[in-house]
Design a protein around this motif. Structure first.
Motif: not given
Length: 314
Positions: A102, A130-132, A152-153, A157
């Motif tokens: 994470w 966005w959260d990734s 970032q992913k 994805k």
């Protein structure tokens, strides 16, 4: 040549051993500041010296340690030291002890004019659109505006990481929407893993150049290049051009394997630009444990420019 300058012989050997993700910054106080991923991934260190060569012998100072649990408690990666609006900032990636992958970007601030003094205050997460999975954040200024670039992913994805850019509303806040600069698409970006990461910014000859790293963290790791006109709207994807071939790859003859995750600095007189990057002195590494092999060393080389004003790294 000044004895502090980088020579051809200096380029053939590591600058500082076991310092992955090297970030070197030449400040107005005359010091070269250096930070990097510590092999234990448990803390942030900074060093300083009057020359790039001097960083090898410079004593490290630990300015922050990981938390015992929760956010910022595992995989302390790729810190970068920046001076913005008369304050110092450290950007770094970190996971959780209970969820090591994470990974997100976090920010520390120090109001002292000497980053070896004062207090490093946690300013929280650099919140993305966005959260990734998010790491390897760097920042730069152009035409009075500050921008961040990070890996970032994507929401889809479909890759391990892509590169994104956004203008900043403060040193620890992004403006939305963000812009995708590049996603792994060429074979040399997709060996082992589909990765674009480790961006670094070089402003020269009327252009903004962004180097980035691609593929797995073994001998296939290599560097790509994006560029835009310095007067363009950098938040528009069409302002950026991506080269189809890598600009720095493994050099078996020189014993330099998997070069990447670089930063840029200059000679003291400002006449020569330097590429500071990490690489291993051997090819054999178990991909499953490559990130835990401590022997990614910092190396340095002089940059030359071609007739079009583009940097040449090979």
């Amino acid at each position: 040549m000044n004895i502090t300058d980088i020579t051809d012989e200096d380029e053939k050997k590591p600058l500082v051993r076991q310092t992955a993700d090297p970030y070197v910054y030449f400040h107005k106080d005359g010091y070269y500041y250096f930070t990097y991923s510590c092999p234990e991934y448990d803390r942030i260190e900074i060093r300083r010296a009057w020359s790039v060569k001097g960083l090898e012998e410079a004593r490290p100072l630990t300015v922050w340690r990981k938390h015992a649990d929760g956010p910022m408690s595992w995989h302390i990666w790729a810190p970068e030291l920046h001076y913005i609006d008369s304050k110092w900032y450290l950007y770094f990636a970190a996971g959780r002890a209970e969820d090591p992958w994470w990974i997100r970007t976090w920010v520390l601030e120090n109001t002292s004019q000497d980053p070896f003094c004062g207090e490093w205050v946690e300013k929280g997460m650099l919140v993305p659109e966005w959260d990734s999975f998010m790491l390897d954040t760097t920042v730069f200024e152009n035409k009075g505006k500050h921008f961040a670039v990070w890996a970032q992913k994507s929401p889809e994805k479909t890759e391990n990481s892509c590169l994104y850019l956004a203008e900043m509303s403060s040193p620890y806040e992004l403006k939305f929407p963000v812009t995708m600069l590049t996603r792994p698409e060429f074979d040399w970006e997709c060996r082992g893993f589909k990765v674009n990461e480790g961006a670094a910014v070089l402003k020269r000859n009327g252009k903004i150049f962004i180097t980035y790293s691609a593929s797995a963290t073994d001998a296939t790791y290599c560097m790509g290049l994006l560029y835009a006109d310095e007067n363009a709207d950098l938040t528009k994807a069409q302002s950026w051009t991506k080269l189809e071939k890598p600009v720095l790859v493994t050099d078996e003859a020189a014993g330099i394997f998997g070069p990447g995750h670089n930063s840029f600095t200059t000679s003291r007189d400002g006449k020569t630009d330097y590429l500071v990057y990490h690489a291993r002195p051997y090819a054999e590494v178990d991909l499953a444990f490559a990130l835990y092999d401590p022997n990614r060393h910092a190396w340095v080389k002089k940059i030359r420019y071609d007739e079009k004003g583009f940097p040449v790294f090979q």
